[in-house]
Enzyme design. Structure first.
Site, PDB file in Angstrom:
ATOM      1  CG  HIS A 171      -0.446   0.307   2.568  1.00  0.00           C
ATOM      2  ND1 HIS A 171      -0.118  -0.651   3.314  1.00  0.00           N
ATOM      3  CD2 HIS A 171      -0.258   1.454   2.922  1.00  0.00           C
ATOM      4  CE1 HIS A 171       0.452   0.071   4.323  1.00  0.00           C
ATOM      5  NE2 HIS A 171       0.331   1.458   4.107  1.00  0.00           N
TER       6      HIS A 171
ATOM      7  CD  GLU B 137       1.604   9.088  -0.121  1.00  0.00           C
ATOM      8  OE1 GLU B 137       1.916  10.237  -0.105  1.00  0.00           O
ATOM      9  OE2 GLU B 137       0.335   8.968  -0.416  1.00  0.00           O
ATOM     10  CG  ASP B 138       6.369   6.882   0.664  1.00  0.00           C
ATOM     11  OD1 ASP B 138       5.812   7.949   0.654  1.00  0.00           O
ATOM     12  OD2 ASP B 138       6.581   6.167   1.481  1.00  0.00           O
TER      13      ASP B 138
ATOM     14  CG  ASP C  88      -2.437   2.858   6.319  1.00  0.00           C
ATOM     15  OD1 ASP C  88      -1.392   2.602   6.648  1.00  0.00           O
ATOM     16  OD2 ASP C  88      -2.511   3.846   5.433  1.00  0.00           O
TER      17      ASP C  88
ATOM     18  CG  ASP D  55     -23.054  -2.080  30.191  1.00  0.00           C
ATOM     19  OD1 ASP D  55     -22.609  -1.103  30.858  1.00  0.00           O
ATOM     20  OD2 ASP D  55     -23.779  -1.859  29.115  1.00  0.00           O
TER      21      ASP D  55
END
Ligand code: MN
Length: 729
Positions: free
Chosen positions: A83, A87-88, A150, A269
């Protein structure tokens, strides 16, 4: 030595990944591709480290492991491993397509795209519109799931970044991502994200809750163990196969209850069990056997099996007085319901291999979930006002529902916060309009009573009732009820206006000594409707009645005498009578005149701060143009001085032409910039598209020229923008 330790961690995660993958992915080719994605990604990230000091691969591997936790399919897992490559600039989209196919490349590309968005802003409307933008930009729901995974791993390692950035990420996660996770029904991602966000967003509160929980932990653990043993033996005796887990309440949910004013000791609870069985009938049987031994607390039973929540969650909930008299919340569900509760939308993958019935049911679930996406995207298209969008989202995403009953036992689902008025209008519009009172559980209640789960509601009506009161608009909670009340009054008003309009005309004609039928001869009617662009005489009356049309304008169409009226306006304006701005309700001040219809011209769409000038139209009040508008350039007559009323803060639409290069992300970058400034995008239209340039028309809603200029400067600074200009048509 150090290097080998770092490497060891990566290897461990890799083994965990492959081990878990094989638990539900069996296809050899799919597993091979996951392996290939890992190898490819580690080669590209070789030598990189994260701020945590870990080898970079620790991140994609963990994202993939989180994805396996929601039983994502092999394509999503591959995308998780790959992923960060786009991006880079480690790799190009084309290369990913060649190596892994278009599906996986598109997932990576989609995540990269939404990861570039930077969501900021405190206002509900901005948050809601950001949430819409995020979902709207996602064609494939798997991209959202990748985004959640992510973010979850980034939140787990959030300690590595500076405190200010920690808080920003935490807030963004709470505002934008956890509501989406909730709506998709991915329970465990939602709760872990919430707890981690609270830990960084409000650390004081978070740690004080942790402390309170720790103090009572030993005792709670003992109670839970005893209760599990007891419930288990009850079910064993009755031959119901089951599993039981003690359940700890999320810190965030405790925070929410404390925030609502509850005391720590009053949260029931804190002690909770979850019972898992095979079949739906066994849920109810188990409940009966448990209730036979442990007394249930009244009004705490909820049947989410018969009435699933909007995100498809199903379970039985009950609270009982447990072994040592402590209150226990018990949830009973089948394994399949658990799968849906924990993995939500993602759960449809894991049941792929099962029988056809299950598959069909889950296919249906998937479709319902996707409808949520469609609904949000439609909101984006509709010209709904921001308030409506926020309210709808609030009702839809943020609030849980309550279930109440009619006296006949029919169940009605309402937003939490609803009143008897909402109930009445939900049953039927006429029930609402004729309502005179409400009886809840046998007692008369005020109309602003807040309905509770399981209330039995009876609405008292009277056919002679005069109708709803305007005050109800403040009492009703749901947008639906408010709209119905509003439409009732609009209808009433319309009838009154119609009557009043007709009387006004008759009166005027009496003064002029003109017979009604002479004035309304077929030719005259035709002329009036044509001139005013109305469809019938009723519209003429209604507009006369509500003052949108003046009697003088109407007379002028037939008798041509209005010019003198306009001269009067001009004269009044130039007489220099001073009107104090505070007494003026108009957003634009016309010098010397305090009551006149003022319109903002649609050709040049001026906004506060622009130099403006007024033009006295024929019978339609004053049109306000920008000083620079060519449409009034050569006109000297009928021009009048106007100025912005500083007392009124209102947002105005204005049009922009944006010329961009054909970079894929150009439009997205522009939208992203709106969240930094106080600007909302009302509509986007692509006008022309050439080989290397595309032109968009954006209508933005903005408070003043300063905000607009800031926004224009922001987008001019973007590399893909050729030119931006304000439009004059
Ligand atoms: Mn990442």
């Amino acid at each position: 030595m150090v290097i080998s330790l770092v490497q060891q961690k990566v290897n461990d995660y890799y083994c965990e990944l492959m081990d878990k993958v094989s638990s539900y992915i069996t296809d050899k080719e799919e597993i091979d591709l996951i392996q290939k994605a890992y190898e490819y990604s580690s080669q590209k990230h070789l030598g990189e480290t994260r701020l945590t000091g870990d080898d970079y691969m620790v991140h994609p591997l963990n994202v993939a492991i989180i994805l396996i936790g929601v039983r994502a399919d092999y394509e999503t897992i591959c995308a998780g491993l790959l992923h960060d490559l786009l991006e880079d600039d480690h790799t190009e989209y084309r290369t990913l397509v060649n190596e892994f196919g278009k599906n996986i490349a598109d997932l990576v590309e989609g995540l990269t795209r939404i990861n570039r968005l930077n969501f900021e802003g405190d206002k509900q409307s901005v948050i809601a519109s950001n949430r819409k933008i995020l979902v709207g930009l996602t064609e494939d729901v798997r991209i959202i799931i990748l985004k959640l995974a992510d973010r979850l791993h980034n939140m787990r390692t959030l300690w590595a970044i500076p405190e200010k950035a920690q808080k920003e990420k935490a807030k963004e996660t709470l505002d934008i991502l956890t509501p989406i996770a909730h709506r998709l029904g991915i329970g465990h991602l939602k709760s872990e994200l919430e707890d981690l966000s609270l830990r960084y967003y409000k650390p004081d509160i978070y740690f004080s809750i942790v402390e309170m929980l720790n103090q009572t932990k030993a005792e709670r653990d003992r109670n839970v163990a005893d209760m599990i043993e007891s419930v288990s033996s009850i079910l064993n005796k009755k031959g119901i196969k089951h599993k039981i887990k003690g359940r700890s309440k999320s810190i965030y949910s405790i925070y929410k209850k404390l925030d609502k004013g509850k005391k720590f000791s009053d949260i029931y609870d804190l002690l909770a069990l979850r019972v898992y069985v095979d079949e739906v009938e066994e849920c109810y049987q188990a409940l009966g056997y448990i209730h036979a031994v442990y007394k249930p607390m009244p009004r705490r039973f909820k049947d989410y099996i018969a009435m699933p929540k909007a995100n498809m969650y199903q379970s039985l909930h009950t609270t009982v007085f447990g072994v040592h008299g402590e209150l226990f919340e018990i949830q009973i569900r089948t394994y399949e319901m658990d799968e849906i509760a924990e993995n939500g939308i993602a759960s449809h993958w894991s049941y792929k291999e099962k029988g056809s019935n299950t598959k069909a049911a889950l296919q249906n679930t998937m479709e319902q979930k996707l409808q949520f996406f469609k609904a949000i995207m439609e909101l984006q298209k509709n010209e709904a006002s921001d308030d409506e969008v926020v309210n709808t989202l609030k009702e839809d995403v943020l609030n849980t529902s309550i279930y109440v009953f009619t006296p006949d036992g029919d169940v009605i689902e309402l937003a939490n916060g609803s009143t008897p008025i909402d109930f009445a209008y939900r049953v039927h519009t006429n029930v609402g309009n004729k309502m005179v009172g409400a009886i809840v559980n046998g007692n008369m209640v005020p109309l602003d009573y807040k309905l509770q789960d399981n209330d039995v509601v009876k609405i008292k009506t009277n056919k002679n009732s005069v109708g709803p009161s305007k005050e109800w608009l403040n009492i009703a909670y749901t947008t639906q009820a408010k709209n119905k009340i509003r439409s009732y009054f609009n209808k009433i008003d319309k009838q009154e206006h119609l009557k009043r309009g007709e009387e006004l005309l008759k009166e005027e004609l009496r003064k002029r000594k003109v017979a009604f039928n002479d004035f309304l001869s077929p030719e005259n009617i035709d002329k009036i409707l044509r001139e005013l662009k109305y469809k019938d005489l009723n519209e003429v009356y209604t507009n006369l009645g509500n003052n949108k049309l003046s009697i003088a304008t109407l007379m002028n169409i037939i008798y041509h005498e209005l010019d003198s009226k306009e001269d009067l306006i001009l004269k009044k304006a130039t007489q220099n009578k001073v009107v104090s701005p505070t007494s003026i309700k108009n957003d634009i001040i016309v010098r010397g005149i305090d009551q006149i219809k003022v319109n903002v011209a649609s050709c040049c769409k001026p906004i506060p701060g622009d130099s403006i000038v007024g033009y006295i139209t024929k019978g339609n009040g004053i049109a306000v143009h920008r000083m620079s508008c060519p449409n009034i350039k050569d006109i000297e007559e009928r021009i009048i001085e106007v100025s912005w009323n500083d007392e009124i803060t209102k947002k105005y639409p204005t049009s922009l032409l944006v010329h961009t290069t054909n970079q894929k992300d150009a439009l997205l970058k522009i939208i992203t910039k709106t969240s930094n400034t106080n600007i909302l995008v009302q509509s986007i239209r692509s006008l022309t598209s050439h080989k290397d340039e595309t032109t968009f028309e954006l209508v933005v809603v903005v408070s003043n020229i300063d905000d607009l200029n800031k926004f224009l400067n922001d987008i001019r600074a973007l590399p893909d923008i050729v030119e931006v200009e304000r439009v004059i048509k």
